[in-house]
Design a protein around this motif. Structure first.
Motif, PDB file in Angstrom:
ATOM      1  N   LEU A   1       0.828  -1.203   0.000  1.00 21.60           N
ATOM      2  CA  LEU A   1       0.000   0.000   0.000  1.00 21.60           C
ATOM      3  C   LEU A   1       0.863   1.254   0.000  1.00 21.60           C
ATOM      4  N   SER A   2       0.300   2.313  -0.468  1.00 20.77           N
ATOM      5  CA  SER A   2       0.898   3.633  -0.290  1.00 20.77           C
ATOM      6  C   SER A   2      -0.201   4.576   0.191  1.00 20.77           C
ATOM      7  N   TYR A   3       0.197   5.619   0.869  1.00 22.96           N
ATOM      8  CA  TYR A   3      -0.767   6.563   1.422  1.00 22.96           C
ATOM      9  C   TYR A   3      -1.116   7.617   0.368  1.00 22.96           C
ATOM     10  N   PRO A   4      -2.403   8.014   0.256  1.00 21.85           N
ATOM     11  CA  PRO A   4      -3.561   7.563   1.031  1.00 21.85           C
ATOM     12  C   PRO A   4      -4.126   6.236   0.529  1.00 21.85           C
ATOM     13  N   VAL A   5      -4.749   5.499   1.441  1.00 23.40           N
ATOM     14  CA  VAL A   5      -5.387   4.234   1.082  1.00 23.40           C
ATOM     15  C   VAL A   5      -6.600   4.537   0.216  1.00 23.40           C
ATOM     16  N   LYS A   6      -6.670   3.882  -0.932  1.00 24.92           N
ATOM     17  CA  LYS A   6      -7.719   4.235  -1.892  1.00 24.92           C
ATOM     18  C   LYS A   6      -8.957   3.361  -1.800  1.00 24.92           C
ATOM     19  N   LYS A   7      -8.834   2.178  -1.232  1.00 18.56           N
ATOM     20  CA  LYS A   7     -10.006   1.300  -1.184  1.00 18.56           C
ATOM     21  C   LYS A   7      -9.865   0.303  -0.035  1.00 18.56           C
TER      22      LYS A   7
ATOM     23  N   THR B   1       2.159  -3.566   8.517  1.00 20.21           N
ATOM     24  CA  THR B   1       3.522  -3.202   8.874  1.00 20.21           C
ATOM     25  C   THR B   1       4.015  -2.176   7.854  1.00 20.21           C
ATOM     26  N   PHE B   2       5.268  -1.774   7.968  1.00 19.41           N
ATOM     27  CA  PHE B   2       5.853  -0.807   7.036  1.00 19.41           C
ATOM     28  C   PHE B   2       6.998  -1.459   6.264  1.00 19.41           C
ATOM     29  N   ASP B   3       7.327  -0.906   5.106  1.00 20.06           N
ATOM     30  CA  ASP B   3       8.404  -1.475   4.306  1.00 20.06           C
ATOM     31  C   ASP B   3       9.787  -1.048   4.788  1.00 20.06           C
ATOM     32  N   ARG B   4       9.834  -0.127   5.741  1.00 21.94           N
ATOM     33  CA  ARG B   4      11.102   0.283   6.353  1.00 21.94           C
ATOM     34  C   ARG B   4      10.801   0.852   7.730  1.00 21.94           C
ATOM     35  N   HIS B   5      11.808   0.914   8.574  1.00 22.19           N
ATOM     36  CA  HIS B   5      11.592   1.456   9.912  1.00 22.19           C
ATOM     37  C   HIS B   5      11.401   2.970   9.818  1.00 22.19           C
TER      38      HIS B   5
ATOM     39  N   MET C   1       2.836  -1.147   4.179  1.00 23.80           N
ATOM     40  CA  MET C   1       2.678   0.268   3.852  1.00 23.80           C
ATOM     41  C   MET C   1       4.030   0.878   3.493  1.00 23.80           C
ATOM     42  N   HIS C   2       4.067   1.577   2.380  1.00 25.33           N
ATOM     43  CA  HIS C   2       5.291   2.273   1.977  1.00 25.33           C
ATOM     44  C   HIS C   2       5.474   3.495   2.876  1.00 25.33           C
TER      45      HIS C   2
ATOM     46  N   ASN D   1       7.223   6.703   3.515  1.00 24.69           N
ATOM     47  CA  ASN D   1       8.028   7.748   2.884  1.00 24.69           C
ATOM     48  C   ASN D   1       7.804   9.077   3.594  1.00 24.69           C
ATOM     49  N   GLU D   2       8.378  10.129   3.071  1.00 22.84           N
ATOM     50  CA  GLU D   2       8.288  11.435   3.731  1.00 22.84           C
ATOM     51  C   GLU D   2       6.846  11.920   3.823  1.00 22.84           C
ATOM     52  N   GLN D   3       6.081  11.717   2.767  1.00 22.89           N
ATOM     53  CA  GLN D   3       4.674  12.125   2.795  1.00 22.89           C
ATOM     54  C   GLN D   3       3.925  11.426   3.922  1.00 22.89           C
ATOM     55  N   PHE D   4       4.128  10.108   4.030  1.00 20.04           N
ATOM     56  CA  PHE D   4       3.431   9.346   5.053  1.00 20.04           C
ATOM     57  C   PHE D   4       3.893   9.747   6.452  1.00 20.04           C
ATOM     58  N   SER D   5       5.158  10.122   6.582  1.00 21.46           N
ATOM     59  CA  SER D   5       5.690  10.487   7.898  1.00 21.46           C
ATOM     60  C   SER D   5       5.039  11.750   8.456  1.00 21.46           C
ATOM     61  N   LYS D   6       4.415  12.533   7.601  1.00 20.14           N
ATOM     62  CA  LYS D   6       3.793  13.797   8.023  1.00 20.14           C
ATOM     63  C   LYS D   6       2.305  13.658   8.326  1.00 20.14           C
ATOM     64  N   VAL D   7       1.773  12.443   8.209  1.00 21.61           N
ATOM     65  CA  VAL D   7       0.359  12.210   8.501  1.00 21.61           C
ATOM     66  C   VAL D   7       0.102  12.412   9.993  1.00 21.61           C
TER      67      VAL D   7
END
Length: 310
Positions: free
Chosen positions: A6-12, A55-59, A93-94, A96-102
């Motif tokens: 998955l990547s953020y935002p979740v679409k479905k 889970t996430f694809d990286r810490h 979940m991927h 990345n920087e965008q997701f880290s700001k959620v």
């Protein structure tokens, strides 16, 4: 088990109905994680719902703090363990920087609720953003009664919290007995067999040279009692982690496994090593004959070690 990236935002929604959602990074899938997944699985079974684990694809530290992070498990190793524990869907979940700001509220609204979650199961110290805000104590406020929350308490061994950080430290210190107690299984490294210098063949102890994921935690330099799998079969083995100081002065670490009763060529094939016990440190010998004699003693010692468990 179905694996979904998955990547953020979740679409479905992942499934058409409600789910039980287990949250965590789960590096090592250690005994604390196993208890959490057991609680989640029992909850899912009692409600007749699928167990979905995210889970996430990286810490997160790789993004938040730009840190180089070492891991107990590769993603493939984590996937294998999740299958054994009865997870129905594994969401990766991927991060990345965008997701880290959620924000904490966005995480709840756009992930937990969007996934059609009936019950969330997470550890007492799980965070989904800044830890002073996005913690389990505040989750009910963000949830707004839209899903049930089950918080799994701290799991301990010898009165100490079972955690990935302590397990990594034990691996690096060669404390494989402790690692097994905390993980519930021996530490595993997997990869493929690379081409080495064939020094083991010259000494009468041919070795399989592991090519491993560079982000894996590397055990302390030395010799270990291990079991190694090649071609789908497990062999008792002795595995060396070191710089081959007797033979060369290279700065590269080698992980070389001598499988008892196996002498075939197996380059580029998959290899899995389970680590049981640290038996000695790396020694620089005066000549190859001394090294060969020591390897004979190593094999006898490790054979005796495994004899206890037959």
């Amino acid at each position: 088990m179905q694996i979904i990236h998955l990547s953020y935002p979740v679409k479905k929604n992942i499934v058409s109905g409600k789910i039980v959602l287990a949250l965590g990074f789960f590096d090592g899938v250690h005994r604390g994680h196993q208890q959490l997944i057991k609680v989640a699985k029992n909850t899912a079974n009692s409600k007749g719902l699928p167990l979905v684990l995210m889970t996430f694809d990286r810490h997160p530290k790789e993004v938040y703090q730009n840190q180089v992070v070492s891991y107990i498990d590769t993603l493939d190793e984590k996937i294998y363990k999740m299958r054994q524990l009865g997870v129905d869907y594994l969401l990766v979940m991927h991060f990345n920087e965008q997701f880290s700001k959620v924000s904490a509220q966005e995480f709840v609204d756009n992930i937990i609720v969007k996934l059609n979650t009936e019950t969330v199961v997470a550890g007492f110290d799980y965070t989904y953003g800044p830890k002073n805000i996005a913690n389990m104590q505040n989750l009910p406020k963000f949830a707004q009664n839209r899903f049930e929350i089950i918080t799994v308490p701290e799991q301990t061994y010898n009165d100490q919290k079972i955690g990935s950080t302590d397990i990594k430290r034990a691996i690096k210190n060669g404390k494989m007995d402790l690692v097994k107690d905390l993980l519930g299984t021996p530490y595993v490294m997997s990869g493929y067999i690379g081409h080495g210098l064939r020094n083991g063949h010259k000494l009468g102890f041919p070795t399989a040279n592991l090519v491993w994921d560079e982000n894996k935690v590397i055990p302390k330099v030395g010799v270990y009692a291990t079991r190694t799998m090649i071609n789908g079969k497990w062999y008792e083995s002795m595995t060396s982690v070191g710089y081959n100081v007797t033979i060369n002065s290279a700065q590269k670490i080698y992980i070389e496994s001598n499988l008892f009763g196996f002498s075939e060529e197996a380059y580029d094939q998959k290899i899995i090593i389970k680590w049981y016990k640290y038996t000695r440190g790396e020694i620089k010998f005066a000549n190859l004959n001394q090294l060969k004699e020591q390897m004979k003693q190593d094999k006898l010692k490790i054979t005796d070690y495994f004899e206890q468990y037959r």
